[in-house]
Design a protein around this motif. Structure first.
Motif, PDB file in Angstrom:
ATOM      1  N   GLU A 110       9.955   0.576   4.808  1.00 22.59           N
ATOM      2  CA  GLU A 110      10.805   1.106   3.736  1.00 22.59           C
ATOM      3  C   GLU A 110      10.369   2.513   3.328  1.00 22.59           C
ATOM      4  O   GLU A 110      11.208   3.395   3.096  1.00 22.59           O
ATOM      5  CB  GLU A 110      10.764   0.153   2.529  1.00 22.59           C
ATOM      6  N   LEU A 111       9.080   2.729   3.247  1.00 22.33           N
ATOM      7  CA  LEU A 111       8.574   4.041   2.842  1.00 22.33           C
ATOM      8  C   LEU A 111       8.829   5.104   3.906  1.00 22.33           C
ATOM      9  O   LEU A 111       9.228   6.234   3.595  1.00 22.33           O
ATOM     10  CB  LEU A 111       7.087   3.949   2.519  1.00 22.33           C
ATOM     11  N   TYR A 112       8.629   4.748   5.164  1.00 26.55           N
ATOM     12  CA  TYR A 112       8.892   5.707   6.238  1.00 26.55           C
ATOM     13  C   TYR A 112      10.388   6.011   6.323  1.00 26.55           C
ATOM     14  O   TYR A 112      10.803   7.165   6.490  1.00 26.55           O
ATOM     15  CB  TYR A 112       8.401   5.170   7.575  1.00 26.55           C
ATOM     16  N   GLU A 113      11.221   4.981   6.242  1.00 33.12           N
ATOM     17  CA  GLU A 113      12.668   5.183   6.365  1.00 33.12           C
ATOM     18  C   GLU A 113      13.202   6.028   5.214  1.00 33.12           C
ATOM     19  O   GLU A 113      14.114   6.838   5.382  1.00 33.12           O
ATOM     20  CB  GLU A 113      13.388   3.837   6.387  1.00 33.12           C
ATOM     21  N   ALA A 114      12.635   5.850   4.028  1.00 34.96           N
ATOM     22  CA  ALA A 114      13.114   6.574   2.854  1.00 34.96           C
ATOM     23  C   ALA A 114      12.593   8.010   2.790  1.00 34.96           C
ATOM     24  O   ALA A 114      13.051   8.798   1.964  1.00 34.96           O
ATOM     25  CB  ALA A 114      12.706   5.829   1.587  1.00 34.96           C
ATOM     26  N   ASP A 115      11.654   8.354   3.673  1.00 30.04           N
ATOM     27  CA  ASP A 115      11.011   9.674   3.644  1.00 30.04           C
ATOM     28  C   ASP A 115      11.996  10.745   4.102  1.00 30.04           C
ATOM     29  O   ASP A 115      11.986  11.183   5.261  1.00 30.04           O
ATOM     30  CB  ASP A 115       9.764   9.640   4.533  1.00 30.04           C
ATOM     31  N   ALA A 116      12.854  11.187   3.167  1.00 31.43           N
ATOM     32  CA  ALA A 116      13.941  12.112   3.516  1.00 31.43           C
ATOM     33  C   ALA A 116      13.461  13.520   3.803  1.00 31.43           C
ATOM     34  O   ALA A 116      14.182  14.311   4.425  1.00 31.43           O
ATOM     35  CB  ALA A 116      14.965  12.138   2.387  1.00 31.43           C
ATOM     36  N   ILE A 117      12.259  13.894   3.366  1.00 32.31           N
ATOM     37  CA  ILE A 117      11.775  15.280   3.548  1.00 32.31           C
ATOM     38  C   ILE A 117      10.568  15.338   4.486  1.00 32.31           C
ATOM     39  O   ILE A 117       9.878  16.357   4.539  1.00 32.31           O
ATOM     40  CB  ILE A 117      11.420  15.916   2.193  1.00 32.31           C
ATOM     41  N   SER A 118      10.346  14.246   5.204  1.00 29.91           N
ATOM     42  CA  SER A 118       9.210  14.185   6.149  1.00 29.91           C
ATOM     43  C   SER A 118       7.898  14.574   5.479  1.00 29.91           C
ATOM     44  O   SER A 118       7.109  15.365   6.010  1.00 29.91           O
ATOM     45  CB  SER A 118       9.473  15.092   7.356  1.00 29.91           C
ATOM     46  N   ALA A 119       7.673  13.999   4.302  1.00 29.36           N
ATOM     47  CA  ALA A 119       6.454  14.302   3.552  1.00 29.36           C
ATOM     48  C   ALA A 119       5.313  13.374   3.929  1.00 29.36           C
ATOM     49  O   ALA A 119       4.162  13.620   3.582  1.00 29.36           O
ATOM     50  CB  ALA A 119       6.725  14.188   2.037  1.00 29.36           C
ATOM     51  N   ILE A 120       5.628  12.270   4.643  1.00 27.76           N
ATOM     52  CA  ILE A 120       4.616  11.251   4.933  1.00 27.76           C
ATOM     53  C   ILE A 120       4.366  11.184   6.439  1.00 27.76           C
ATOM     54  O   ILE A 120       5.282  10.893   7.216  1.00 27.76           O
ATOM     55  CB  ILE A 120       5.062   9.867   4.417  1.00 27.76           C
ATOM     56  N   ASP A 121       3.143  11.444   6.837  1.00 29.18           N
ATOM     57  CA  ASP A 121       2.752  11.292   8.239  1.00 29.18           C
ATOM     58  C   ASP A 121       2.009   9.986   8.468  1.00 29.18           C
ATOM     59  O   ASP A 121       2.006   9.446   9.572  1.00 29.18           O
ATOM     60  CB  ASP A 121       1.846  12.457   8.677  1.00 29.18           C
ATOM     61  N   SER A 122       1.365   9.501   7.404  1.00 28.60           N
ATOM     62  CA  SER A 122       0.532   8.304   7.552  1.00 28.60           C
ATOM     63  C   SER A 122       0.592   7.475   6.269  1.00 28.60           C
ATOM     64  O   SER A 122       0.723   8.022   5.173  1.00 28.60           O
ATOM     65  CB  SER A 122      -0.913   8.715   7.850  1.00 28.60           C
ATOM     66  N   ILE A 123       0.512   6.159   6.425  1.00 33.44           N
ATOM     67  CA  ILE A 123       0.495   5.251   5.267  1.00 33.44           C
ATOM     68  C   ILE A 123      -0.692   4.306   5.403  1.00 33.44           C
ATOM     69  O   ILE A 123      -0.907   3.691   6.456  1.00 33.44           O
ATOM     70  CB  ILE A 123       1.789   4.427   5.152  1.00 33.44           C
ATOM     71  N   VAL A 124      -1.447   4.206   4.310  1.00 40.93           N
ATOM     72  CA  VAL A 124      -2.500   3.199   4.214  1.00 40.93           C
ATOM     73  C   VAL A 124      -2.004   2.134   3.237  1.00 40.93           C
ATOM     74  O   VAL A 124      -1.671   2.452   2.097  1.00 40.93           O
ATOM     75  CB  VAL A 124      -3.830   3.800   3.709  1.00 40.93           C
ATOM     76  N   PHE A 125      -1.941   0.908   3.720  1.00 49.16           N
ATOM     77  CA  PHE A 125      -1.472  -0.204   2.887  1.00 49.16           C
ATOM     78  C   PHE A 125      -2.634  -1.166   2.654  1.00 49.16           C
ATOM     79  O   PHE A 125      -3.214  -1.691   3.604  1.00 49.16           O
ATOM     80  CB  PHE A 125      -0.323  -0.934   3.580  1.00 49.16           C
ATOM     81  N   ASN A 126      -2.973  -1.356   1.382  1.00 46.88           N
ATOM     82  CA  ASN A 126      -4.007  -2.331   1.015  1.00 46.88           C
ATOM     83  C   ASN A 126      -3.354  -3.495   0.278  1.00 46.88           C
ATOM     84  O   ASN A 126      -2.729  -3.301  -0.763  1.00 46.88           O
ATOM     85  CB  ASN A 126      -5.065  -1.678   0.117  1.00 46.88           C
ATOM     86  N   GLY A 127      -3.501  -4.682   0.840  1.00 44.01           N
ATOM     87  CA  GLY A 127      -2.894  -5.869   0.234  1.00 44.01           C
ATOM     88  C   GLY A 127      -3.894  -6.623  -0.622  1.00 44.01           C
ATOM     89  O   GLY A 127      -4.939  -7.064  -0.133  1.00 44.01           O
ATOM     90  N   TRP A 128      -3.560  -6.772  -1.900  1.00 48.73           N
ATOM     91  CA  TRP A 128      -4.427  -7.454  -2.860  1.00 48.73           C
ATOM     92  C   TRP A 128      -3.787  -8.746  -3.331  1.00 48.73           C
ATOM     93  O   TRP A 128      -2.566  -8.866  -3.390  1.00 48.73           O
ATOM     94  CB  TRP A 128      -4.691  -6.559  -4.068  1.00 48.73           C
ATOM     95  N   VAL A 129      -4.621  -9.709  -3.674  1.00 47.05           N
ATOM     96  CA  VAL A 129      -4.131 -10.981  -4.223  1.00 47.05           C
ATOM     97  C   VAL A 129      -4.876 -11.269  -5.513  1.00 47.05           C
ATOM     98  O   VAL A 129      -6.111 -11.179  -5.555  1.00 47.05           O
ATOM     99  CB  VAL A 129      -4.318 -12.149  -3.229  1.00 47.05           C
ATOM    100  N   ASN A 130      -4.111 -11.576  -6.550  1.00 46.94           N
ATOM    101  CA  ASN A 130      -4.721 -12.001  -7.814  1.00 46.94           C
ATOM    102  C   ASN A 130      -4.808 -13.520  -7.766  1.00 46.94           C
ATOM    103  O   ASN A 130      -3.801 -14.215  -7.893  1.00 46.94           O
ATOM    104  CB  ASN A 130      -3.866 -11.545  -9.008  1.00 46.94           C
ATOM    105  N   THR A 131      -6.017 -14.021  -7.568  1.00 47.94           N
ATOM    106  CA  THR A 131      -6.179 -15.459  -7.354  1.00 47.94           C
ATOM    107  C   THR A 131      -7.345 -16.008  -8.158  1.00 47.94           C
ATOM    108  O   THR A 131      -8.155 -15.253  -8.715  1.00 47.94           O
ATOM    109  CB  THR A 131      -6.395 -15.739  -5.849  1.00 47.94           C
ATOM    110  N   LEU A 132      -7.430 -17.311  -8.210  1.00 45.29           N
ATOM    111  CA  LEU A 132      -8.476 -17.972  -8.980  1.00 45.29           C
ATOM    112  C   LEU A 132      -9.753 -18.043  -8.154  1.00 45.29           C
ATOM    113  O   LEU A 132      -9.765 -18.521  -7.023  1.00 45.29           O
ATOM    114  CB  LEU A 132      -8.031 -19.389  -9.362  1.00 45.29           C
ATOM    115  N   ASN A 133     -10.847 -17.525  -8.733  1.00 46.55           N
ATOM    116  CA  ASN A 133     -12.155 -17.650  -8.116  1.00 46.55           C
ATOM    117  C   ASN A 133     -12.727 -19.004  -8.538  1.00 46.55           C
ATOM    118  O   ASN A 133     -13.085 -19.209  -9.697  1.00 46.55           O
ATOM    119  CB  ASN A 133     -13.070 -16.508  -8.572  1.00 46.55           C
TER     120      ASN A 133
END
Length: 548
Positions: free
Chosen positions: A306-329
């Motif tokens: 979604e982020l790459y497709e929406a990049d209308a001005i070619s401002a993004i060459d790379s994306i770092v995605f960090n997935g977090w979970v809020n869970t019970l310890n």
């Protein structure tokens, strides 16, 4: 001969009973009526049982249909989870700026001017001239009497006409005055509507121009809108934080993923007619874990796509995605955020992928994504790259509240001390939710004085704070500037704190916008809330400022 007529309304029965003896006739009539009543009661009971059987059959059909509907709903929900990645491929994720604008017309109809009144014709004297006979011409007194009578009738008619005309004019003038007042109010409301509409649309246009010009904050704001538009089930957290490095065109996304306990597990519902009960069936634990892992990989690839497709001005060459979970310890019994997957992608390489056909886990691994082979185990990992919240505008803070007492006039404080006081107060305010507040460098451009980062999922986000140590009423221009700063910073909210009060235009402008105005009284209350006292004496402050 004795006779009795008897009838039964329910059975539509009628009979005439005759006999030689009145007593015998009455007995026969009683027996017949009793028989009819028994027949009627049996018929009623049979009808009641029939209705109950039909009702029970209908209820069974309804309950069966309800079970089938619940089963279909469960299937649809599970199918939606399974199609998380595929769903987005048919959608254009670029922001349609025009769709964000308010292009509606002012809804209230324009007041209609009252119609000009219709007047009756003015009585004409000629119409009231008497008609003379022979004697009238011979006897002048009779002629004069007729003339006097006709004039009297004419004058009475003229008075009536004048009174009616005056009433009509008075009513019309009142209607015109009321119309003018309504028109004035309508024009003011329309002007206010169009002014606010223009301000909102101009702000959107400005955001668009800033994005198209490649401003970092605007790119972050744009990407935030893209992800906010992404349609997920209501029970998904859909919380994220974004940062952008303009030097290497890298976007970092910290994304809160759903916990496994958030997922639907209902597989189907069956109605057992013999027991008149519902029986629910659920996915096995193994299937849920498999579905959960696939979902997290799907969300990861979907977000990047979604982020790459929406990049209308070619401002993004790379994306770092960090997935977090809020869970019970389970070791501590407390909720905590843990990073369970991290991936860095190159735009050119990612766009070469056919997401319709990929296996999301294999694709994730192919991009050297980091994460446990079993994501459901919620094994913490170190992110490839984390968001750096440090801003070059931020400066070291110092505490001021220790120097503040009942004799301290906030309106006459050193302006730097005042800004640090505001920062300190809001830091205490946001500390309860784990937020942080940072103060910016001294600036005369009326920009950001402090920035709060509130992690609260409902009210949180980036909050811009401006402190105004004023001795005069704060006008609308300061509030407009704050709103512009909020838009430029991509903040969720703006807070303007002043030692003085705000004018009505300022309050009116802030209405329906993500702005909070805190006047001197609000500031003293906030200070008192956190255990400190001070005063605000605007007259004294003006004198002190004048002496300086």
């Amino acid at each position: 001969m004795p006779l009795i007529e008897i009838k039964h309304e329910g059975l539509h029965k009628y009979r005439v009973i005759k006999g030689n003896d009145q007593y015998v006739v009455e007995q026969k009539a009683r027996v017949q009526l009793q028989q009819w009543d028994e027949m009627w009661n049996k018929k009623q009971e049979a009808e009641r049982k029939k209705i109950e059987r039909e009702k029970a059959a209908i209820e069974k059909v309804q309950k069966k249909a309800m079970a089938e509907q619940q089963t279909q709903d469960a299937i649809d929900e599970l199918e939606m989870i399974d199609n998380t990645l595929i769903y987005t491929l048919e959608i254009d994720d670029r922001i349609d700026w025009d769709s964000l604008k308010d292009l509606s017309d002012f809804k209230d109809p324009k007041p209609i001017a009252p119609n000009k009144p219709l007047y009756s014709s003015e009585p004409q004297k000629e119409s009231y001239k008497p008609k003379y006979k022979l004697w009238d011409k011979i006897l002048p007194s009779i002629k004069q009497k007729k003339i006097d009578e006709s004039m009297k009738v004419y004058e009475e008619a003229l008075d009536i006409w004048k009174n009616e005309t005056e009433k009509i004019n008075s009513k019309y003038e009142k209607e015109v005055d009321e119309f003018k007042e309504r028109l004035k109010n309508w024009e003011e409301e329309k002007e206010s509507f169009e002014r606010e509409q223009k301000e909102k649309n101009d702000a959107i246009e400005k955001r668009k121009e800033q994005y198209l010009s490649g401003e970092s904050e605007s790119i972050i704001d744009y990407c935030d809108m893209v992800l906010s538009n992404s349609n997920y089930p209501d029970y998904f957290p859909q919380e994220f934080d974004i940062d952008y490095n303009s030097q290497n065109k890298t976007l970092i996304v910290e994304y809160i993923l759903p916990d496994i306990s958030d997922l639907p597990t209902l597989k189907g519902v069956k109605y057992i007619a013999t027991k008149d009960e519902y029986k629910e069936s659920y996915l096995s634990e193994t299937v849920v874990k498999k579905m959960y892992d696939k979902l997290l990989y799907d969300i990861t690839l979907r977000t990047i796509h979604e982020l790459y497709e929406a990049d209308a001005i070619s401002a993004i060459d790379s994306i770092v995605f960090n997935g977090w979970v809020n869970t019970l310890n389970k070791a501590t019994g407390k909720k905590q955020d843990i990073c369970i997957l991290s991936i860095q992608t190159n735009k050119e390489e990612f766009l070469e992928i056919n997401l319709k056909l990929v296996d999301s886990k294999s694709c994730f691994k192919n991009f050297k994504g980091i994460g446990s082979s079993k994501l459901f185990s919620l094994t913490p990992i170190a992110p490839i790259l984390k968001i750096n919240r440090e801003d070059s505008r931020f400066v070291d803070a110092y505490n001021v509240t220790g120097k503040v007492d009942e004799d301290t006039n906030l309106a006459a404080m050193d302006w730097q001390d005042f800004e640090h006081l505001i920062r300190e107060l809001f830091e205490k305010e946001f500390n309860t939710s784990g937020g942080e507040v940072k103060i910016t460098r001294a600036s005369k451009d009326g920009g950001v004085d402090a920035v709060a980062f509130d992690p609260d999922p409902i009210r949180g986000g980036k909050i811009v704070i401006q402190a105004k140590r004023y001795t005069n009423v704060v006008g609308v221009s300061a509030v407009r500037d704050l709103y512009g700063t909020v838009m430029n910073e991509g903040a969720t909210k703006g807070i303007l704190v002043s030692t003085a009060d705000f004018g009505p235009d300022a309050y009116n402008f802030a209405k329906d916008k993500p702005l909070t105005l805190l006047n001197g009284n609000n500031l003293l209350h906030l200070l008192h809330k956190h255990g400190h006292k001070a005063k605000i004496d605007l007259k004294e402050a003006k004198l002190i400022m004048k002496e300086k």
